[in-house]
Structures are given as structure tokens and as C-alpha cells.
Design a protein around this motif. Sequence first.
Motif, PDB file in Angstrom:
ATOM      1  N   ARG A 207      18.060  61.427  30.989  1.00 36.41           N
ATOM      2  CA  ARG A 207      19.356  61.612  30.636  1.00 36.41           C
ATOM      3  C   ARG A 207      18.604  63.008  29.162  1.00 36.41           C
ATOM      4  NH1 ARG A 207      18.989  57.281  27.137  1.00 36.41           N
ATOM      5  NH2 ARG A 207      20.907  55.593  27.486  1.00 36.41           N
ATOM      6  N   ARG A 211      21.163  66.433  29.715  1.00 33.97           N
ATOM      7  CA  ARG A 211      21.559  67.032  28.239  1.00 33.97           C
ATOM      8  C   ARG A 211      21.085  68.195  28.536  1.00 33.97           C
ATOM      9  NH1 ARG A 211      18.217  64.100  24.904  1.00 33.97           N
ATOM     10  NH2 ARG A 211      19.471  62.585  25.388  1.00 33.97           N
ATOM     11  N   ASP A 214      23.692  69.868  30.121  1.00 35.53           N
ATOM     12  CA  ASP A 214      25.311  70.381  29.540  1.00 35.53           C
ATOM     13  C   ASP A 214      25.852  69.152  29.790  1.00 35.53           C
ATOM     14  OD1 ASP A 214      24.003  71.822  27.137  1.00 35.53           O
ATOM     15  OD2 ASP A 214      25.303  73.440  28.539  1.00 35.53           O
ATOM     16  N   GLY A 216      26.553  65.237  30.405  1.00 28.93           N
ATOM     17  CA  GLY A 216      26.533  63.527  29.570  1.00 28.93           C
ATOM     18  C   GLY A 216      25.949  62.223  30.720  1.00 28.93           C
ATOM     19  N   TRP A 217      25.988  61.212  30.195  1.00 31.61           N
ATOM     20  CA  TRP A 217      25.029  59.826  30.754  1.00 31.61           C
ATOM     21  C   TRP A 217      25.855  60.138  32.564  1.00 31.61           C
ATOM     22  CZ3 TRP A 217      20.824  57.996  32.273  1.00 31.61           C
ATOM     23  CH2 TRP A 217      20.479  56.533  33.302  1.00 31.61           C
ATOM     24  N   TRP A 218      27.353  59.836  31.791  1.00 32.51           N
ATOM     25  CA  TRP A 218      28.245  59.093  32.973  1.00 32.51           C
ATOM     26  C   TRP A 218      28.143  60.048  34.002  1.00 32.51           C
ATOM     27  CZ3 TRP A 218      27.789  54.597  33.916  1.00 32.51           C
ATOM     28  CH2 TRP A 218      27.965  53.861  32.552  1.00 32.51           C
ATOM     29  N   SER A 219      27.759  61.859  34.394  1.00 28.61           N
ATOM     30  CA  SER A 219      27.565  62.840  35.051  1.00 28.61           C
ATOM     31  C   SER A 219      27.485  62.004  36.785  1.00 28.61           C
ATOM     32  CB  SER A 219      26.995  64.070  34.992  1.00 28.61           C
ATOM     33  OG  SER A 219      26.875  64.403  35.881  1.00 28.61           O
TER      34      SER A 219
END
Length: 391
Positions: A207, A211, A214, A216-219
Motif C-alpha cells: 500500500r 501510494r 499515486d 490506489g490499492w486496486w491498481s
Amino acid sequence: MWTFGVRKKVRDPKRYLWVLGLIAPMSALLPSQLVLRTGLTVFWWIGPIIIFVIIPVLDWVVGEDGNNPRDEDYELLSNDRYYRWCTYMFLPVQVIGLLIACAMWAGDDLRLIDKLGLAATLGFVSGIGINAAHELGHRVEHLERWLAKIALAQSGYGHFFVEHNRGHHVRVATPDDPASARLGESLWEFLPRSVIGGFRSAIELERTRLRRKDLGWWSIQNHILQAWSMTLVLFGGLIAVFGWRILPYLLLQAVLGAGLLETVNYVEHYGLLRRRKRNGKWARCSPRDSWNSDRLVTNIFLFHLQRHSDHHANPGRRYQTLRSSQESPQLPAGYATMILFAMVPPVWRYVMDRRLMAHLGGDVTKANIQPRKRARILAAHGLDDELRTAA
């Protein structure tokens, strides 16, 4: 490698032994033929038999390796693709064995006890597959890193790819590392701490990485989701072909594979604690911070994993270039035997606690101690209240 038309010779007496590492995944191909030809159903359990009986005996008979690669051979050995193919070939053999097992689990020809034995055999293959993923996952080449995630699919332990490289290698042999066992901590206390702590650490590490980019987690760039997706595709595909009856066995072999990995983690760093620098930070990991074993047979099966001290001191080294060092604390036997000891805590403590103390020069305050047992352990070594507080 060729120089002026003459091939430069690299001294590696184990060069052609590394293909024997494929016996581990091939053990999943053996049970049906062994049972067919002998009539002995015990061979459905060939995986545990190989790991807990045959390898310890061979370790004892064959003994230690004693051969280290020469410094002048390092580059040639590292760049020799033969060694890479020894790990690459693990994967197709592993997948073929899993397919055969699924066909047998789906059928009615085997008794429940036989299917459980086959699941145990596949579980040990899955655990050793995590070791193949461990070797591949340390590499910078994209192909090998993707192969590492594929190797982890059978065990469903894809987060290991993140936690091992960016968590364990940073915090190893410190109280902050869930995969470093502590003095006074039994295997059965360690397993839930390591499994849960490693999972949480992997999630947080990935995570944080996303971050910073830039994302998100679902990348799609999430390494954990990539690895878990491979497990979903693999298990989903197998269930689609063979039916839901295979699911309990798939889950059982995955749990056993992960358990084997975590038990090896327990053995590798038990009680060891890195030195602190004056500024309070941990010193760089040295060969003294990992238990080593140079038993030849197990090292061949595990791609030199037992030369663990050099691996942590020099994580970029490929398995064929790892060295055994006198500076490293030495296990009294190979991993297979040590796993058996670890399963029985009194035996483990009898074998390992005094060996740990000898490595630490008798100073128990230099050990990584189980917090809730710290006062008791210090008292057992004759330290008074003032020294306990200072420790």
C-alpha cells in the motif's frame, strides 16, 4: 563463456547435481506409479516420506558439502543460464503434478486416506515451490519475478513476494520481524505470529509503495493482487475442469505448503539478534545473523537455501554462488531434520538453546528473546533485576 576461442573452466563440482532439485516437484508424479507397481498405498504419502525420512538419512550419510565457489568464478557462475533453467523447469513439473493430483482427487478410485496422503505430498511440493519462488523473486529480471509469482500460485501465498523481499530482508533478526523466531518461542507460538504478521506487513508495504506512485490499492501494478489473481485463475480453472470435489484438497495442500515455508523460517533465525549501532539503528545484516547448514543433499534440493547466512548478507547472489562461512552459526543437521526437532518444542530447546548460547558467547542479552518469557529466561541465566532492566 569463451575467451580467445578457449572456454574458461568454472569449478563447480555440483553443477550437474542441481537438476536433482527437480525430484521435489517430480514426487507429485510418483505416487500413482509406485502404488501401481508395488501395491503399497503408503506411497501416496511419498512427499512426507522423502522430506522426513529419505533426506535426513541421506544428509547423515553424505554429510557436509565443504565446497565454496571461487571469487574469480563469481561472474561466470552468475551469468551461466544453465543454473537459471534448473529453477525454471521446476514450474512445469510442479503444474503437471498438480493436474494429475486433481484428476485423482476428482475420481472415486482412491480412499479418503489416500487422497489426504496425495494432498500432503502436493503440499510439500507447494512448500518447496515457494523456495523456488524465493530464488526467482530476488532477481531484478522481469521474467524471473513473474515466474516467482507463478510458483507461488499453488500455495496461495503470493504476498510472500512482497513481504520477504521488502519486509523480512530489512527487519531480519530483529524483534520487528514476524518471520524471525525468538528464544523461548515454540514453533506453535511462532506460526500464527509469522503468518498474520507477514500478511499484515505485506499489505502495508505494498500500500505504501503504491501510494508513493499515486496509485490506489486496486491498481494493476499491485504485486500482491497480481500474485493472488494467479491463484484464483489456477484454482478456478482446476475446479472448472475437475469439479468442486477437489477444493478441500487444494486448500489443504496450500496450507501445508505455507506451513512448511513458515517452519523453515522458524529454523533459519531462531534467537538471533542483530547488533545495534550507537545511533540506535540496527547494524547491517551479517553472516552471524542467520543459522547455516552445509548439508549437501538438502542444499541440492533447496537450491542452497541452507547457506542462508550468505543469502542475507548478500541477497543479490544467485544460489549457485552462495558460500558457507565459518562466521555463521551452524545447525547440527539439515533443514529436514531440524523441522522434525521444531515440531517437538522440548527437543528443539534441548538441541538449539545451548547452541544459540554458545554462538552468543554465553550472553543471553544478545539474543532475540520472547518478550513474555524475557524475565524468566534472564533469571535462568543468573541475571539480577538491575541487569534485567539494563538488558
